[in-house]
Scaffold this active site. Structure first.
Site, PDB file in Angstrom:
ATOM      1  CG  ASP A 191      -2.124   0.431   2.907  1.00  6.52           C
ATOM      2  OD1 ASP A 191      -3.010   0.269   2.048  1.00  6.52           O
ATOM      3  OD2 ASP A 191      -2.132   1.370   3.727  1.00  6.52           O
TER       4      ASP A 191
ATOM      5  CG  ASP B 153      -6.219   1.375   1.487  1.00  5.30           C
ATOM      6  OD1 ASP B 153      -5.429   0.422   1.360  1.00  5.30           O
ATOM      7  OD2 ASP B 153      -5.862   2.479   1.941  1.00  5.30           O
TER       8      ASP B 153
ATOM      9  CE1 TYR C  84       1.125   4.077   5.366  1.00  2.00           C
ATOM     10  CE2 TYR C  84      -0.116   4.026   3.311  1.00  2.00           C
ATOM     11  CZ  TYR C  84       0.099   3.563   4.595  1.00  2.00           C
ATOM     12  OH  TYR C  84      -0.714   2.584   5.116  1.00  2.00           O
TER      13      TYR C  84
ATOM     14  CD  GLU D 146      -7.512   1.665   7.353  1.00  2.00           C
ATOM     15  OE1 GLU D 146      -7.385   1.396   6.142  1.00  2.00           O
ATOM     16  OE2 GLU D 146      -7.559   2.844   7.781  1.00  2.00           O
TER      17      GLU D 146
END
Length: 636
Positions: free
Chosen positions: A75, A78, A227, A472
């Protein structure tokens, strides 16, 4: 104005394709934004993989559960595969293609965009082995975040987590149904058998989501920290129904949207955000499209209420609503500190398509301040994209690899650790933090096209690897951007976005390998041949032209400063390489070129200026234009 304030007004862009909106090369940005998805691939990488620093990874995913879950996307920075944001990513990529696939084709990127969608849907087919079973996560965020490893070296827990009738997840199943339905439209013409397969899965997943209701993070509890489904699942059920109708024209789904409009919040929620969790604004936009297409029928009164909510969102984005979105001093939408740009790209996409829907239907946007021309929505979306690409106080591009000034220390495991192909020595779990994460140096691998989290509420940004809130990237940052960039690259010509969708077949383009040129070969100083020429110090009017103009000016401490844009154009039919540019009477900073002794050369990330294309560089000083001339070059 202080020196750093002068610098902050500047942005640099390379123009490799003709663009209709001045300032940025949206075609180049589109190409880079699609390339990012190849860096996020999990599984066996294909032979045509273009991000060469990546290798195969996650090859045993699902094995412990007796299912093949190899593939899909990581995603963000990571190595976990989270189903909900991955599905939203695929839905938004598909919507981008559905609306602007023709424009992507004109940029030579439709095939790459469709490949990006298929990489996701191939995985979803595997993750949906039974009608009422869907695997929604592979890996665990807690153990994954404890380590800093390349995907190729993962030693973390790769357990697979699923939803089923006993452990439902209507939001996850609904979003995945939406992704499969939208993707079925993308492949309807080029691969009808695959399109039908996707639609079969979409039907089953919608039925699963609607029949066995519940929040997915109550079943897959390890996802809650990363999430969490704060909005619940009603928005995903409506979202899935809208995409099922778009894909099938089945009146059942149109009725579902109408009958559940109030109970599920479709006509009740007034939104100022749209993203992987909260889908109401997306639902309201799609239903407005159905209404403007004349498909609402007896449901028109209900669909008009959906449209009122859609326009509430649009008016809030452009600052003409009863409740407007928060923006930074420089005009960027600001929702939250952590990965704010996800909301910028998604809101800009909705504004773009809604602008085109209104234009196609000959209508205006109705705001509390009065009627607004649809073009203002597109201008708003363009302003947000331009900010991302460098038109901001820091003159920073928040797309990695676009322009000269972009994030170099991205919070991303794969890009921050030396490529497995360069050094295959195993990087252990905690070793990665000590050796690579803590390095105060640029990433060894360029994460081309990635949209990072972006600046804070005051337009500030720190390019530091441990600053995950700002550095990120995420797949769902990029997905909506594909459509906007394709739209902006096409210019302002009119076309009807309310006509039936036909995604063109992608063209297969075989790139021509340029002839090798020896950079050490001496350039002849007399009797120049057609391939090599050395002009005098004056401005040059041969195969290379130079044009300068003032693009802005301001007064600081009684002195007037000018920003000059200089465009170097290759007017020949060959590539221009090894360009040396002489510049005299320059009294300020310059960006977009590399200083080399007494001359300037192309920036390090650019090998040549293709035939018919241009390079733009800029400088600031308080004088007349500098003297700029091409000293030497090579045609190849």
């Amino acid at each position: 104005m202080e020196k750093n304030a002068v610098v902050s007004t500047l942005f640099v862009v390379l123009l490799c394709f003709p663009v209709a909106f001045s300032g940025h090369d949206y075609g180049q940005a589109l190409s880079k934004s699609i390339l990012f998805f190849e860096a996020q691939r999990s599984g066996y990488l294909p032979r045509n993989q273009r991000v060469n620093w990546r290798s195969n990874s996650g090859l045993n995913d699902g094995k412990a559960s007796g299912v093949d879950l190899v593939g899909g996307y990581y995603d963000a920075g990571d190595n976990v595969k989270f189903g909900l944001p991955m599905a939203f990513t695929v839905t938004m990529m598909s919507w981008s293609i559905i609306e602007y696939g023709k424009q992507m084709g004109e940029n030579g990127e439709l095939g790459h965009a469709m490949d990006a969608v298929k990489w996701g849907t191939d995985y979803f087919i595997k993750a949906h082995p039974q009608p009422y079973v869907l695997y929604g996560e592979v890996g665990d965020g807690n153990s994954d975040h404890y380590c800093w490893q390349r995907p190729e070296d993962m030693t973390t827990d790769r357990r697979a987590y699923k939803i089923d009738p006993s452990n439902p997840g209507s939001d996850l199943a609904g979003e995945t149904a939406a992704a499969m339905a939208a993707a079925s439209i993308v492949f309807r013409r080029s691969n009808p058998a695959y399109s039908s397969e996707l639609l079969r899965h979409a039907h089953q997943l919608f039925d699963f989501a609607d029949k066995y209701r519940g929040k997915y993070d109550s079943s897959i509890t390890v996802a809650q920290k990363y999430y969490r489904s704060i909005s619940g699942y009603y928005d995903e059920l409506l979202w899935a129904a809208a995409w099922m109708y778009q894909a099938t024209n089945n009146q059942y789904y149109l009725g579902y949207l109408a009958k559940n409009a109030e109970a599920m919040g479709g006509t009740g929620w007034s939104m100022t955000e749209f993203g992987w969790d909260v889908k109401y604004a997306g639902v309201q936009t799609l239903v407005s499209k159905f209404l403007m297409q004349g498909k609402a029928g007896r449901y028109a009164p209900v669909f008009e209420k959906y449209q009122e909510k859609a326009e509430y969102f649009m008016c809030g984005c452009i600052g003409k609503g009863s409740r407007n979105v928060q923006k930074t001093p420089a005009g960027l939408i600001f929702r939250q500190r952590w990965n704010n740009l996800q909301f910028v790209t998604s809101a800009s996409f909705l504004s773009t398509v809604y602008s085109d829907y209104l234009t196609s239907s000959g209508k205006y946007l109705k705001c509390s301040s009065g009627n607004v021309a649809p073009s203002q929505l597109l201008s708003f979306a363009k302003s947000q994209v331009d900010y991302i690409l460098g038109d901001n106080p820091r003159a920073t591009s928040y797309m990695v690899g676009y322009g000269n000034n972009y994030p170099r220390q991205v919070h991303h495991r794969g890009s921050s650790i030396v490529s497995y192909k360069v050094n295959s020595k195993f990087v252990a779990c905690r070793e990665g933090y000590a050796t690579w994460f803590s390095r105060k140096a640029s990433d060894p691998n360029l994460l081309t096209g990635a949209i990072v989290g972006g600046p804070d509420a005051y337009d500030n940004f720190a390019d530091e690897r441990d600053n995950y809130e700002q550095t990120e990237p995420a797949t769902y940052n990029n997905a909506p951007l594909l459509g906007i960039l394709a739209r902006l690259s096409s210019g302002s010509r009119g076309y009807n976005q309310l006509l039936p969708v036909v995604v063109p077949n992608p063209k297969i383009v075989t790139p021509q390998k340029p002839k090798a040129v020896n950079p050490r070969k001496p350039v002849p100083q007399s009797k120049p041949n057609p391939a090599t020429y050395i002009p005098g110090p004056a401005s040059f009017s041969g195969p290379i032209s130079i044009q300068q103009k003032v693009t802005s000016s301001w007064i600081s401490n009684g002195k007037t400063y000018y920003r000059y844009s200089t465009v170097v154009t290759n007017k020949s039919s060959k590539n221009v390489k090894f360009v040396k540019i002489s510049i005299s009477k320059l009294y300020g900073p310059i960006w977009g070129l590399t200083k080399s002794g007494d001359f300037y050369t192309l920036p390090s990330w650019l090998n040549n200026i293709p035939a018919g294309k241009s390079l733009e560089f800029v400088y600031i000083h308080s004088a007349s234009p500098a003297n700029v001339a091409v000293s030497s070059y090579t045609l190849s």
